[in-house]
Design a protein around this motif. Structure first.
Motif, PDB file in Angstrom:
ATOM      1  N   PHE A  21      32.241  14.891 -24.099  1.00 42.66           N
ATOM      2  CA  PHE A  21      30.884  15.387 -24.338  1.00 42.66           C
ATOM      3  C   PHE A  21      30.072  14.335 -25.072  1.00 42.66           C
ATOM      4  CE2 PHE A  21      32.086  19.728 -23.261  1.00 42.66           C
ATOM      5  CZ  PHE A  21      33.446  19.711 -23.489  1.00 42.66           C
ATOM      6  N   TYR A  34      26.446  13.753 -27.277  1.00 42.50           N
ATOM      7  CA  TYR A  34      25.418  14.436 -28.038  1.00 42.50           C
ATOM      8  C   TYR A  34      24.448  13.419 -28.614  1.00 42.50           C
ATOM      9  CZ  TYR A  34      28.248  18.691 -28.022  1.00 42.50           C
ATOM     10  OH  TYR A  34      28.949  19.810 -27.636  1.00 42.50           O
ATOM     11  N   GLN A  65      21.917  13.085 -32.025  1.00 37.95           N
ATOM     12  CA  GLN A  65      21.646  13.687 -33.320  1.00 37.95           C
ATOM     13  C   GLN A  65      20.491  12.954 -33.991  1.00 37.95           C
ATOM     14  OE1 GLN A  65      24.794  13.625 -36.297  1.00 37.95           O
ATOM     15  NE2 GLN A  65      24.005  15.487 -37.262  1.00 37.95           N
ATOM     16  N   GLY A 102      18.987  14.667 -40.155  1.00 32.97           N
ATOM     17  CA  GLY A 102      18.820  15.976 -40.768  1.00 32.97           C
ATOM     18  C   GLY A 102      18.946  17.149 -39.820  1.00 32.97           C
ATOM     19  N   LYS A 103      19.334  16.895 -38.575  1.00 33.86           N
ATOM     20  CA  LYS A 103      19.445  17.955 -37.569  1.00 33.86           C
ATOM     21  C   LYS A 103      20.878  18.069 -37.061  1.00 33.86           C
ATOM     22  CE  LYS A 103      14.906  18.693 -37.142  1.00 33.86           C
ATOM     23  NZ  LYS A 103      14.283  20.007 -37.430  1.00 33.86           N
ATOM     24  N   GLY A 104      21.172  19.193 -36.414  1.00 34.83           N
ATOM     25  CA  GLY A 104      22.444  19.322 -35.743  1.00 34.83           C
ATOM     26  C   GLY A 104      22.448  18.556 -34.432  1.00 34.83           C
ATOM     27  N   PRO A 105      23.615  18.147 -33.955  1.00 36.62           N
ATOM     28  CA  PRO A 105      23.688  17.428 -32.683  1.00 36.62           C
ATOM     29  C   PRO A 105      23.178  18.274 -31.523  1.00 36.62           C
ATOM     30  CG  PRO A 105      25.726  17.173 -33.925  1.00 36.62           C
ATOM     31  CD  PRO A 105      24.924  18.220 -34.611  1.00 36.62           C
ATOM     32  N   PHE A 115      23.299  18.760 -27.402  1.00 32.94           N
ATOM     33  CA  PHE A 115      24.160  18.474 -26.261  1.00 32.94           C
ATOM     34  C   PHE A 115      23.412  17.714 -25.169  1.00 32.94           C
ATOM     35  CE2 PHE A 115      27.258  18.851 -23.076  1.00 32.94           C
ATOM     36  CZ  PHE A 115      26.691  19.397 -21.933  1.00 32.94           C
ATOM     37  N   LEU A 137      26.578  10.678 -30.351  1.00 34.71           N
ATOM     38  CA  LEU A 137      27.955  11.063 -30.677  1.00 34.71           C
ATOM     39  C   LEU A 137      28.721  11.400 -29.409  1.00 34.71           C
ATOM     40  CD1 LEU A 137      27.065  13.480 -33.608  1.00 34.71           C
ATOM     41  CD2 LEU A 137      28.175  11.269 -33.860  1.00 34.71           C
ATOM     42  N   PHE A 190      37.317  20.316 -30.699  1.00 40.41           N
ATOM     43  CA  PHE A 190      36.487  19.205 -30.240  1.00 40.41           C
ATOM     44  C   PHE A 190      36.571  18.133 -31.323  1.00 40.41           C
ATOM     45  CE2 PHE A 190      33.872  21.126 -26.799  1.00 40.41           C
ATOM     46  CZ  PHE A 190      34.206  22.452 -26.970  1.00 40.41           C
ATOM     47  N   PHE A 224      35.282  14.385 -32.691  1.00 39.18           N
ATOM     48  CA  PHE A 224      34.121  13.505 -32.566  1.00 39.18           C
ATOM     49  C   PHE A 224      34.419  12.091 -33.036  1.00 39.18           C
ATOM     50  CE2 PHE A 224      30.354  16.031 -31.492  1.00 39.18           C
ATOM     51  CZ  PHE A 224      30.881  17.304 -31.534  1.00 39.18           C
ATOM     52  N   GLY A 225      33.721  11.127 -32.433  1.00 40.92           N
ATOM     53  CA  GLY A 225      33.668   9.786 -32.964  1.00 40.92           C
ATOM     54  C   GLY A 225      32.632   9.705 -34.075  1.00 40.92           C
ATOM     55  N   THR A 226      32.502   8.520 -34.676  1.00 40.73           N
ATOM     56  CA  THR A 226      31.577   8.340 -35.802  1.00 40.73           C
ATOM     57  C   THR A 226      30.154   8.038 -35.354  1.00 40.73           C
ATOM     58  OG1 THR A 226      32.323   6.057 -35.962  1.00 40.73           O
ATOM     59  CG2 THR A 226      33.337   7.634 -37.461  1.00 40.73           C
ATOM     60  N   TYR A 230      32.046  22.368 -38.988  1.00 44.97           N
ATOM     61  CA  TYR A 230      32.251  20.937 -39.136  1.00 44.97           C
ATOM     62  C   TYR A 230      31.589  20.457 -40.424  1.00 44.97           C
ATOM     63  CZ  TYR A 230      33.824  20.215 -34.292  1.00 44.97           C
ATOM     64  OH  TYR A 230      34.523  20.230 -33.118  1.00 44.97           O
ATOM     65  N   ARG A 237      29.280   9.071 -41.520  1.00 51.87           N
ATOM     66  CA  ARG A 237      30.569   9.301 -40.870  1.00 51.87           C
ATOM     67  C   ARG A 237      30.426  10.333 -39.763  1.00 51.87           C
ATOM     68  NH1 ARG A 237      35.252   9.920 -45.271  1.00 51.87           N
ATOM     69  NH2 ARG A 237      36.458   9.611 -43.365  1.00 51.87           N
ATOM     70  N   GLY A 238      31.483  10.469 -38.990  1.00 54.99           N
ATOM     71  CA  GLY A 238      31.461  11.423 -37.886  1.00 54.99           C
ATOM     72  C   GLY A 238      31.671  12.850 -38.347  1.00 54.99           C
ATOM     73  N   PHE A 257      27.135  17.450 -45.144  1.00 54.99           N
ATOM     74  CA  PHE A 257      26.281  18.188 -44.208  1.00 54.99           C
ATOM     75  C   PHE A 257      27.203  19.098 -43.400  1.00 54.99           C
ATOM     76  CE2 PHE A 257      22.504  19.139 -42.215  1.00 54.99           C
ATOM     77  CZ  PHE A 257      22.375  18.749 -40.896  1.00 54.99           C
ATOM     78  N   LEU A 287      27.946  21.908 -40.587  1.00 55.71           N
ATOM     79  CA  LEU A 287      27.399  22.332 -39.303  1.00 55.71           C
ATOM     80  C   LEU A 287      28.247  23.436 -38.698  1.00 55.71           C
ATOM     81  CD1 LEU A 287      26.731  18.749 -38.046  1.00 55.71           C
ATOM     82  CD2 LEU A 287      24.958  20.493 -38.103  1.00 55.71           C
ATOM     83  N   PHE A 331      25.146  23.442 -31.588  1.00 55.56           N
ATOM     84  CA  PHE A 331      25.116  23.386 -33.045  1.00 55.56           C
ATOM     85  C   PHE A 331      23.893  24.061 -33.649  1.00 55.56           C
ATOM     86  CE2 PHE A 331      28.580  20.598 -34.286  1.00 55.56           C
ATOM     87  CZ  PHE A 331      28.919  19.974 -33.094  1.00 55.56           C
ATOM     88  N   GLY A 332      24.088  24.544 -34.879  1.00 58.42           N
ATOM     89  CA  GLY A 332      22.971  24.936 -35.708  1.00 58.42           C
ATOM     90  C   GLY A 332      22.365  23.709 -36.361  1.00 58.42           C
ATOM     91  N   ASN A 333      21.362  23.920 -37.206  1.00 55.40           N
ATOM     92  CA  ASN A 333      20.671  22.792 -37.836  1.00 55.40           C
ATOM     93  C   ASN A 333      21.283  22.363 -39.155  1.00 55.40           C
ATOM     94  OD1 ASN A 333      18.728  21.833 -36.041  1.00 55.40           O
ATOM     95  ND2 ASN A 333      17.340  23.526 -36.530  1.00 55.40           N
TER      96      ASN A 333
END
Lengths: 110, 115
Positions: free
Chosen positions: A34, A36, A38, A41-44, A46, A87, A98, A100-102, B36, B42-43, B88, B90, B106-108
């Motif tokens: 997947f 994403y 980002q 200050g926000k969520g990722p 898709f 991401l 799931f 994730f990478g950095t 998360y 960082r990731g 942070f 999530l 995801f949420g914010n």
């Protein structure tokens, strides 16, 4: 152990200068990969899901491809609004997790 | 359409205080739910996930816990916060069931600072 590595960590491009982001992964069996986006200050958000080697997905200036060991996110003629962190995540076939990478922080300069 | 709500957006808490972060999903039934944490630069680190009410899987041992009291509600808690809990947080959901390959949404997020 399931692992995701993204490169480069950061990328600065001039507007219109195409490039690729890399996501290499190690997983016992891949259910899905997947991508994403980002924003700070926000969520990722898709972008794409890829399931098998050779698969490609496109959306506007972005194209994602998948091989057995890595995925690429190609950005064609980027614009400043494409600036964000991208991401990559993998879901192993054995579970619901799931990983994730950095991420790659992309800056597109006008 | 499906939506996910997370609150609060920001939180500053002293070391040793308790924590409760809440996440709710609308527009879907029996989602898989996830917490998360993302440290600066960082990731995303998977903390907990749940495939149903009362079913919690923990990825990383720490002083946090999660609960799912209702189908579309996921709560992250701590009895005593540490400085290292800053980050942070999530919440995310995906399609229901075991072995589902639908993506995470995801949420914010909640920005937690422990002082």
């Amino acid at each position: 152990e399931d692992q995701v590595t993204q490169s480069p960590e950061a990328l600065r491009l001039q507007e219109g200068e195409s490039s690729s982001l890399n996501c290499s992964y190690t997983v016992s069996g891949l259910r899905g990969l997947f991508w994403y986006r980002q924003d700070p200050g926000k969520g990722p958000e898709f972008l794409f899901t890829l399931y098998s080697a050779g698969e490609e997905k496109e959306k506007e200036r972005l194209k994602a491809t998948l091989t057995k060991k890595e995925s690429f996110l190609h950005i064609t003629a980027p614009k400043p609004e494409d600036s964000a962190t991208y991401l990559c995540a993998v879901q192993p076939i054995t579970g619901n997790q799931f990983y994730f990478g950095t991420g790659t922080s992309l800056t597109v300069i006008p | 359409s499906q939506t996910i709500h997370q609150w609060p957006a920001t939180l500053v808490q002293p070391v040793g205080s308790p924590l409760s972060l809440e996440c709710t999903v609308e527009g879907t039934s029996n989602p898989n739910l996830y917490w998360y944490r993302q440290a600066a630069g960082r990731g995303l680190q998977l903390l907990f996930y749940s495939v149903g009410i009362g079913q919690i899987s923990s990825e990383v041992p720490q002083n946090l816990s999660a609960s799912r009291p209702q189908d579309r509600q996921f709560i992250l808690s701590s009895k005593k916060l540490l400085l290292s809990d800053s980050g942070f947080y999530l919440c995310a959901w995906s399609g229901p069931g075991q072995g589902n390959n639908s993506p995470l949404h995801f949420g914010n997020g909640t920005r937690l600072t422990v002082t």
